[in-house]
Design an enzyme around this catalytic site. Structure first.
Site, mmCIF file in Angstrom:
data_model
loop_
_atom_site.group_PDB
_atom_site.id
_atom_site.type_symbol
_atom_site.label_atom_id
_atom_site.label_comp_id
_atom_site.label_asym_id
_atom_site.label_seq_id
_atom_site.Cartn_x
_atom_site.Cartn_y
_atom_site.Cartn_z
ATOM 1 N N ASP A 147 -0.796 -0.615 -1.982
ATOM 2 C CA ASP A 147 -2.169 -1.052 -1.799
ATOM 3 C C ASP A 147 -2.181 -2.562 -2.067
ATOM 4 O O ASP A 147 -1.167 -3.153 -2.441
ATOM 5 C CB ASP A 147 -3.094 -0.295 -2.757
ATOM 6 C CG ASP A 147 -4.541 -0.215 -2.251
ATOM 7 O OD1 ASP A 147 -4.911 -1.017 -1.375
ATOM 8 O OD2 ASP A 147 -5.285 0.640 -2.757
ATOM 9 N N HIS B 97 -9.911 -2.162 -7.799
ATOM 10 C CA HIS B 97 -10.086 -3.540 -7.342
ATOM 11 C C HIS B 97 -10.332 -4.480 -8.527
ATOM 12 O O HIS B 97 -9.988 -5.664 -8.474
ATOM 13 C CB HIS B 97 -11.275 -3.644 -6.376
ATOM 14 C CG HIS B 97 -11.033 -2.988 -5.052
ATOM 15 N ND1 HIS B 97 -11.148 -1.637 -4.872
ATOM 16 C CD2 HIS B 97 -10.680 -3.506 -3.843
ATOM 17 C CE1 HIS B 97 -10.885 -1.345 -3.599
ATOM 18 N NE2 HIS B 97 -10.593 -2.457 -2.969
#
Length: 361
Positions: free
Chosen positions: A260, A190
């Site tokens: 993702d 992230h």
């Protein structure tokens, strides 16, 4: 000209705005992913999903709903599902004098977890959850941690297959993530770019084994935002070697490949620079992804970045920089449920649902 809808987007609130409706009607939008901010109650969620389907019935309504700390809806009757590690722990807990009883109990609990998860989501109009996690728990990755079933790829494969069976019983597909394995790197993709320096042979004989074992039952796969430096200098989701050469050709996977979240910092790093959102989507599609996930863009600047991506994708298609892919579109449509969902009130009174709840750890 044939159309392939590749983009999964998000919305900011609990109801659709006029701008949301316009974006969802766009022929390049495949569906949307829901977050906690889109939730107030079961009734509200059901109304929202029905409103989305009234725009385009083929839109895929998806969510990250795994259990444990990754579960978007937790109130108004939704079952608090266990983290996958709890199922892995059952695997080793044999009853006295009954070797292997823990394995059977764990597989039964995993099937029940999948059935409850999918049944509750579908009763509210949600089509699909990005689950299960197939990463192995090497004790390295904080972002994976108890989301993984365990360390042994054989146990992970059997528990995941059992969970998928429960999803299937409720009419929902599955998504194995994060190919070929995120569990051996410390960095959180992230916010940083993880690098795994193991050889291809080492990865295929360990972390990627669940994908080999489950190839016939996986309906979707999500590649990791990880660079496996001895295999390719691109992250797996941007790598045709990983997605086409290894996942499709070597492992024989036939389902959908979905990125993702491409809004993550690490997701758009390639060859020392940060790709734009559109560049990231196009690079993923050209590498072999069928669907590109762009999350949390509707909440910034009124979603101007989303509109820019849609405009630029349309221009790229007109200029033939990206070709519509009929096989990708078929794989996208195959993620939609084929059977009617049971209404919530009927579901919670049903014997199979109540028995499944009793089997959860």
């Amino acid at each position: 000209m044939s159309i392939h809808a590749p983009l999964i987007i998000d919305i900011a609130g609990t109801t659709l705005t006029a701008v949301d409706r316009r974006r969802l009607a766009h022929p390049l939008v495949a569906g949307l992913i829901l977050f906690g901010r889109n939730w107030q109650s079961r009734a509200q969620l059901g109304d929202l999903c029905a409103d989305i389907k009234s725009i385009r019935p083929d839109l895929l309504i998806a969510v990250d709903h795994e259990g444990g700390r990754v579960q978007r809806f937790r109130t108004d009757g939704f079952t608090h599902l266990p983290p996958m590690r709890a199922l892995g722990q059952l695997w080793t807990e044999d009853d006295k004098g009954q070797p292997g009883s823990g394995v059977l109990k764990a597989c039964e609990a995993a099937t029940s977890a999948g059935f409850v998860l999918a049944s509750e989501l579908r009763a509210c109009g949600v089509d699909f959850s990005f689950t299960p996690v197939l990463d192995l728990d090497h004790g390295e990755s904080s972002v994976i941690g108890d989301r993984a079933f365990g360390r042994d790829p054989r146990a992970v494969s059997l528990l995941a297959r059992s969970l998928m069976q429960g999803l299937l019983q409720a009419g929902m597909g599955n998504c194995g993530k994060h190919f070929p394995g995120h569990g051996a790197v410390k960095a959180d993709s992230h916010v940083a770019q993880p690098v795994d320096k193991r050889s291809l042979k080492a990865i295929l004989s360990d972390d990627a084994l669940p994908y080999r074992h489950l190839g016939s039952v996986l309906t979707a796969v999500m590649p990791a935002h990880v660079i496996y430096s001895k295999v390719d200098d691109r992250p797996a989701g941007f790598s045709s070697r990983w997605l086409q050469g290894i996942l499709r050709e070597q492992l024989g996977f036939q389902g959908a490949v979905c990125t993702d979240d491409l809004s993550m910092v690490a997701a758009r790093q390639m060859h020392g620079r940060t790709l734009s959102y559109t560049e990231a989507v196009l690079t993923a599609l050209q590498a072999g992804c069928d669907l590109a996930l762009l999350c949390n863009r509707s909440t910034d600047n009124g979603g101007a970045e989303l509109d820019q991506v849609l405009d630029q994708l349309a221009q790229a298609q007109v200029k033939s920089h990206v070709q519509p892919n009929e096989a990708s579109e078929e794989r996208r449509l195959n993620l939609l449920p084929r059977t009617p969902a049971r209404p919530w009130d009927e579901l919670v009174r049903s014997t199979d649902y109540m028995q499944a709840l009793e089997r959860l750890p």
